[in-house]
Write an enzyme that holds these catalytic residues in place. Structure first.
Site: not given
Length: 219
Positions: A43, A45-47, A50
């Site tokens: 996804t 934003v998560c990429t 992290l």
């Protein structure tokens, strides 16, 4: 049952992760830890998040803080996703474990559920939650963002420094505080105690109330 919040002891769950089985209390040991959840693998934003956390990893290590991610997919999916994360943020290496939670059991126990979001099968998905946990295994601070808003990792680092100073010195950090700036002395510390505890001295702000509660020092 109310969800996990500040002051609560984090449950000693045994979880699957990209680094194998982890028992939370053993993993924490005598360290501070940041546990952060993500709505899903692959996804956008998560990429970005992290990768940014991986880029800051050394800053957290310097402060005795471990990192532990969580996303509601399996370990194989996580390992494939890590390749994308590292490609998007050049130079970053995802060395911290990412918990697998395909049955969404862990997010419920860690109070990381977004009540307004469900996946295509109608299952609960994680919020963009983050808990900072102390060596005593208690939650010291929580952020809870919706899936649409990415976190500011500079702010996470700033609050870690604030929490650690507060734990060590009986001080608190004022609004917009940054590391290196003066801190305020806790109201529970008398002026006599303050002179002993802060031999470097402190300044008291002259306020209309004439109460001497706003005292600044450097630690």
């Amino acid at each position: 049952m109310p969800g996990l919040t500040i002051g609560d002891t984090i449950p000693n769950l045994e979880v699957d992760s990209t680094h194998g089985k982890i028992k939370l209390h053993d993993f924490i040991g005598d360290s501070w830890i940041i546990i952060f959840s993500h709505p899903g693998d692959f996804t956008p934003v998560c990429t970005t998040e992290l990768g940014k956390i991986a880029a800051y990893a050394e800053e957290f290590v310097k402060r005795g803080v471990k990192l532990l991610g969580l996303s509601c997919d399996d370990v194989q999916s996580h390992n494939e996703w890590i390749k994308d994360i590292e490609a998007y943020t050049p130079g970053c290496k995802v060395k911290y474990p990412i918990i697998a939670d395909p049955k969404t059991e862990v997010i419920k126990q860690l109070n990381m559920v977004d009540p307004d979001e469900k996946d295509s099968s109608g299952n609960l998905v994680p919020s963009r939650a983050l808990h900072i946990v102390g060596p005593d295994k208690k939650v010291k601070l929580s952020f809870l963002y919706p899936a649409s808003t990415g976190r500011n990792i500079d702010e996470v680092l700033r609050v870690v420094e604030s929490l650690q100073k507060a734990a060590k010195h009986k001080v608190a950090t004022p609004a917009n505080w940054k590391p290196g700036e003066p801190v305020v002395i806790s109201p529970s510390v008398s002026n006599e105690q303050a002179k002993e505890m802060f031999p470097q001295g402190y300044t008291t702000v002259d306020l209309p109330s004439k109460k001497d509660y706003l005292r600044f020092t450097n630690v």
